[in-house]
Write a protein that holds these residues in place. Structure first.
Motif, PDB file in Angstrom:
ATOM      1  N   PRO A  14       0.795  -1.237   0.000  1.00  0.00           N
ATOM      2  CA  PRO A  14       0.000   0.000   0.000  1.00  0.00           C
ATOM      3  C   PRO A  14       0.828   1.287   0.000  1.00  0.00           C
ATOM      4  O   PRO A  14       0.498   2.232  -0.713  1.00  0.00           O
ATOM      5  CB  PRO A  14      -0.847  -0.114   1.270  1.00  0.00           C
ATOM      6  N   GLU A  15       1.907   1.319   0.771  1.00  0.00           N
ATOM      7  CA  GLU A  15       2.709   2.551   0.826  1.00  0.00           C
ATOM      8  C   GLU A  15       3.350   2.864  -0.531  1.00  0.00           C
ATOM      9  O   GLU A  15       3.465   4.025  -0.920  1.00  0.00           O
ATOM     10  CB  GLU A  15       3.763   2.493   1.941  1.00  0.00           C
ATOM     11  N   TRP A  16       3.758   1.828  -1.266  1.00  0.00           N
ATOM     12  CA  TRP A  16       4.355   2.049  -2.581  1.00  0.00           C
ATOM     13  C   TRP A  16       3.291   2.362  -3.624  1.00  0.00           C
ATOM     14  O   TRP A  16       3.522   3.172  -4.525  1.00  0.00           O
ATOM     15  CB  TRP A  16       5.228   0.873  -3.004  1.00  0.00           C
ATOM     16  N   ALA A  17       2.151   1.743  -3.532  1.00  0.00           N
ATOM     17  CA  ALA A  17       1.062   2.044  -4.468  1.00  0.00           C
ATOM     18  C   ALA A  17       0.715   3.526  -4.385  1.00  0.00           C
ATOM     19  O   ALA A  17       0.474   4.185  -5.401  1.00  0.00           O
ATOM     20  CB  ALA A  17      -0.152   1.182  -4.159  1.00  0.00           C
ATOM     21  N   GLU A  18       0.738   4.059  -3.176  1.00  0.00           N
ATOM     22  CA  GLU A  18       0.437   5.480  -2.969  1.00  0.00           C
ATOM     23  C   GLU A  18       1.576   6.373  -3.475  1.00  0.00           C
ATOM     24  O   GLU A  18       1.343   7.383  -4.125  1.00  0.00           O
ATOM     25  CB  GLU A  18       0.171   5.737  -1.478  1.00  0.00           C
ATOM     26  N   LYS A  19       2.837   5.980  -3.189  1.00  0.00           N
ATOM     27  CA  LYS A  19       4.002   6.775  -3.588  1.00  0.00           C
ATOM     28  C   LYS A  19       4.107   6.951  -5.095  1.00  0.00           C
ATOM     29  O   LYS A  19       4.550   7.992  -5.565  1.00  0.00           O
ATOM     30  CB  LYS A  19       5.299   6.104  -3.115  1.00  0.00           C
ATOM     31  N   ILE A  20       3.730   5.937  -5.852  1.00  0.00           N
ATOM     32  CA  ILE A  20       3.953   5.992  -7.304  1.00  0.00           C
ATOM     33  C   ILE A  20       2.744   6.504  -8.080  1.00  0.00           C
ATOM     34  O   ILE A  20       2.810   6.638  -9.304  1.00  0.00           O
ATOM     35  CB  ILE A  20       4.402   4.630  -7.867  1.00  0.00           C
ATOM     36  N   LYS A  21       1.663   6.810  -7.362  1.00  0.00           N
ATOM     37  CA  LYS A  21       0.466   7.336  -8.040  1.00  0.00           C
ATOM     38  C   LYS A  21       0.823   8.559  -8.861  1.00  0.00           C
ATOM     39  O   LYS A  21       1.471   9.481  -8.380  1.00  0.00           O
ATOM     40  CB  LYS A  21      -0.596   7.719  -7.005  1.00  0.00           C
ATOM     41  N   GLY A  22       0.411   8.561 -10.112  1.00  0.00           N
ATOM     42  CA  GLY A  22       0.634   9.698 -10.992  1.00  0.00           C
ATOM     43  C   GLY A  22       2.030   9.787 -11.591  1.00  0.00           C
ATOM     44  O   GLY A  22       2.313  10.694 -12.368  1.00  0.00           O
ATOM     45  N   MET A  23       2.912   8.853 -11.234  1.00  0.00           N
ATOM     46  CA  MET A  23       4.273   8.875 -11.777  1.00  0.00           C
ATOM     47  C   MET A  23       4.301   8.246 -13.170  1.00  0.00           C
ATOM     48  O   MET A  23       3.429   7.453 -13.524  1.00  0.00           O
ATOM     49  CB  MET A  23       5.241   8.133 -10.847  1.00  0.00           C
ATOM     50  N   HIS A  24       5.319   8.591 -13.927  1.00  0.00           N
ATOM     51  CA  HIS A  24       5.567   7.959 -15.224  1.00  0.00           C
ATOM     52  C   HIS A  24       6.107   6.558 -14.944  1.00  0.00           C
ATOM     53  O   HIS A  24       7.115   6.399 -14.259  1.00  0.00           O
ATOM     54  CB  HIS A  24       6.584   8.777 -16.028  1.00  0.00           C
ATOM     55  N   VAL A  25       5.422   5.544 -15.444  1.00  0.00           N
ATOM     56  CA  VAL A  25       5.786   4.154 -15.159  1.00  0.00           C
ATOM     57  C   VAL A  25       6.419   3.505 -16.384  1.00  0.00           C
ATOM     58  O   VAL A  25       5.862   3.527 -17.473  1.00  0.00           O
ATOM     59  CB  VAL A  25       4.548   3.331 -14.729  1.00  0.00           C
ATOM     60  N   GLU A  26       7.613   2.942 -16.168  1.00  0.00           N
ATOM     61  CA  GLU A  26       8.248   2.102 -17.182  1.00  0.00           C
ATOM     62  C   GLU A  26       7.989   0.664 -16.752  1.00  0.00           C
ATOM     63  O   GLU A  26       8.244   0.297 -15.610  1.00  0.00           O
ATOM     64  CB  GLU A  26       9.751   2.333 -17.238  1.00  0.00           C
ATOM     65  N   THR A  27       7.498  -0.136 -17.675  1.00  0.00           N
ATOM     66  CA  THR A  27       7.225  -1.532 -17.370  1.00  0.00           C
ATOM     67  C   THR A  27       8.328  -2.391 -17.963  1.00  0.00           C
ATOM     68  O   THR A  27       8.735  -2.195 -19.110  1.00  0.00           O
ATOM     69  CB  THR A  27       5.864  -1.954 -17.947  1.00  0.00           C
ATOM     70  N   ILE A  28       8.799  -3.331 -17.161  1.00  0.00           N
ATOM     71  CA  ILE A  28       9.827  -4.269 -17.603  1.00  0.00           C
ATOM     72  C   ILE A  28       9.214  -5.662 -17.535  1.00  0.00           C
ATOM     73  O   ILE A  28       8.951  -6.181 -16.456  1.00  0.00           O
ATOM     74  CB  ILE A  28      11.078  -4.194 -16.703  1.00  0.00           C
ATOM     75  N   PHE A  29       8.951  -6.245 -18.700  1.00  0.00           N
ATOM     76  CA  PHE A  29       8.382  -7.585 -18.737  1.00  0.00           C
ATOM     77  C   PHE A  29       9.504  -8.606 -18.604  1.00  0.00           C
ATOM     78  O   PHE A  29      10.494  -8.553 -19.328  1.00  0.00           O
ATOM     79  CB  PHE A  29       7.592  -7.803 -20.026  1.00  0.00           C
ATOM     80  N   VAL A  30       9.350  -9.513 -17.651  1.00  0.00           N
ATOM     81  CA  VAL A  30      10.368 -10.514 -17.366  1.00  0.00           C
ATOM     82  C   VAL A  30       9.745 -11.890 -17.592  1.00  0.00           C
ATOM     83  O   VAL A  30       8.752 -12.238 -16.952  1.00  0.00           O
ATOM     84  CB  VAL A  30      10.877 -10.386 -15.906  1.00  0.00           C
ATOM     85  N   ASP A  31      10.352 -12.658 -18.506  1.00  0.00           N
ATOM     86  CA  ASP A  31       9.820 -13.996 -18.771  1.00  0.00           C
ATOM     87  C   ASP A  31      10.210 -14.960 -17.657  1.00  0.00           C
ATOM     88  O   ASP A  31      11.037 -14.648 -16.804  1.00  0.00           O
ATOM     89  CB  ASP A  31      10.253 -14.506 -20.148  1.00  0.00           C
ATOM     90  N   GLN A  32       9.623 -16.145 -17.686  1.00  0.00           N
ATOM     91  CA  GLN A  32       9.845 -17.075 -16.581  1.00  0.00           C
ATOM     92  C   GLN A  32      11.267 -17.616 -16.563  1.00  0.00           C
ATOM     93  O   GLN A  32      11.762 -18.012 -15.514  1.00  0.00           O
ATOM     94  CB  GLN A  32       8.835 -18.202 -16.606  1.00  0.00           C
ATOM     95  N   TRP A  33      11.958 -17.621 -17.680  1.00  0.00           N
ATOM     96  CA  TRP A  33      13.349 -18.068 -17.707  1.00  0.00           C
ATOM     97  C   TRP A  33      14.224 -17.069 -16.950  1.00  0.00           C
ATOM     98  O   TRP A  33      15.086 -17.441 -16.172  1.00  0.00           O
ATOM     99  CB  TRP A  33      13.809 -18.221 -19.152  1.00  0.00           C
ATOM    100  N   THR A  34      13.986 -15.791 -17.169  1.00  0.00           N
ATOM    101  CA  THR A  34      14.779 -14.742 -16.535  1.00  0.00           C
ATOM    102  C   THR A  34      14.378 -14.538 -15.076  1.00  0.00           C
ATOM    103  O   THR A  34      15.236 -14.284 -14.226  1.00  0.00           O
ATOM    104  CB  THR A  34      14.622 -13.419 -17.318  1.00  0.00           C
ATOM    105  N   ALA A  35      13.100 -14.673 -14.758  1.00  0.00           N
ATOM    106  CA  ALA A  35      12.592 -14.393 -13.410  1.00  0.00           C
ATOM    107  C   ALA A  35      13.225 -15.270 -12.336  1.00  0.00           C
ATOM    108  O   ALA A  35      13.269 -14.890 -11.170  1.00  0.00           O
ATOM    109  CB  ALA A  35      11.076 -14.549 -13.374  1.00  0.00           C
ATOM    110  N   GLN A  36      13.733 -16.413 -12.708  1.00  0.00           N
ATOM    111  CA  GLN A  36      14.336 -17.310 -11.721  1.00  0.00           C
ATOM    112  C   GLN A  36      15.781 -16.942 -11.411  1.00  0.00           C
ATOM    113  O   GLN A  36      16.381 -17.489 -10.505  1.00  0.00           O
ATOM    114  CB  GLN A  36      14.249 -18.744 -12.241  1.00  0.00           C
ATOM    115  N   LYS A  37      16.350 -15.999 -12.141  1.00  0.00           N
ATOM    116  CA  LYS A  37      17.750 -15.613 -11.956  1.00  0.00           C
ATOM    117  C   LYS A  37      17.867 -14.439 -10.986  1.00  0.00           C
ATOM    118  O   LYS A  37      16.914 -13.702 -10.764  1.00  0.00           O
ATOM    119  CB  LYS A  37      18.361 -15.213 -13.293  1.00  0.00           C
ATOM    120  N   SER A  38      19.063 -14.259 -10.452  1.00  0.00           N
ATOM    121  CA  SER A  38      19.310 -13.089  -9.598  1.00  0.00           C
ATOM    122  C   SER A  38      20.156 -12.043 -10.321  1.00  0.00           C
ATOM    123  O   SER A  38      20.307 -10.936  -9.833  1.00  0.00           O
ATOM    124  CB  SER A  38      19.979 -13.513  -8.290  1.00  0.00           C
ATOM    125  N   ARG A  39      20.682 -12.407 -11.491  1.00  0.00           N
ATOM    126  CA  ARG A  39      21.482 -11.473 -12.291  1.00  0.00           C
ATOM    127  C   ARG A  39      21.027 -11.530 -13.737  1.00  0.00           C
ATOM    128  O   ARG A  39      21.070 -12.580 -14.369  1.00  0.00           O
ATOM    129  CB  ARG A  39      22.962 -11.847 -12.202  1.00  0.00           C
TER     130      ARG A  39
END
Length: 184
Positions: A14-39
């Motif tokens: 909730p605190e972050w949902a409120e902080k970013i309201k009205g901000m310009h949002v860049e979306t980064i789509f991460v596939d399941q192969w990449t999502a399991q990595k830390s780098r």
């Protein structure tokens, strides 16, 4: 280019949902192969690259905030693109006798193994990533009609909080690549 070493927050908090309201949002789509990595290196929908190098054992979650600049009114958010997961619940077997439990477990293992589907067993659940059409997986499960179990499909993002990093890699690591499944 600054390397991101930690997740700042998550849009589901909730605190972050409120902080970013009205901000310009860049979306980064991460596939399941990449999502399991830390780098990994990812590119936002606005063409900006974000090198990410988290602590070992860390994992990303849908909605993670990796960049936040209130002065420039900009935030970058990870959106995970994970396949659905077939979740097989074995808890209905707990009151059966041990011989029936063994027989049913072998039947289930045969049904899944014969399709070459990867699986992760965690407590009383078996998680199988959607590597073929959902109708095919349903057909296999219904054809075998294994007594005492129930199953349904759940979003991958709902399943990963219950899994350890090595289990996530096993479940999603090869699922985005061409499957070796076959149908008889």
């Amino acid at each position: 280019m600054e390397v991101i070493t930690e997740i700042i927050g998550n849009i589901h908090q909730p605190e972050w949902a409120e902080k970013i309201k009205g901000m310009h949002v860049e979306t980064i789509f991460v596939d399941q192969w990449t999502a399991q990595k830390s780098r990994f290196l990812v590119t936002s929908d606005h063409g900006h690259e974000y090198p990410i190098a988290l602590k070992r054992g860390s994992r990303v979650a849908d909605g993670d905030i990796v960049f936040f600049d209130p002065e420039k009114n900009n935030v970058a958010i990870l959106r995970l693109d994970l396949s659905n997961v077939l979740v097989i619940d074995l808890s209905g077997l707990k009151d059966k006798n041990p011989l029936d439990i063994m027989r049913i477990s072998v039947e289930l293992g045969h049904a899944i193994g014969n399709q070459h589907w990867p699986a992760v067993v965690k407590e009383s659940k078996v998680y199988v990533p959607l590597t073929v059409d959902k109708k095919v997986m349903l057909s296999v499960m219904e054809t075998h009609h294994i007594e005492g179990i129930t199953f349904d499909f759940q979003p991958g993002t709902d399943v990963i909080p219950y899994l350890a990093p090595h289990e996530i890699r096993r479940l999603f690591g090869g699922a985005s690549h061409e499957s070796h499944s076959h149908v008889h």
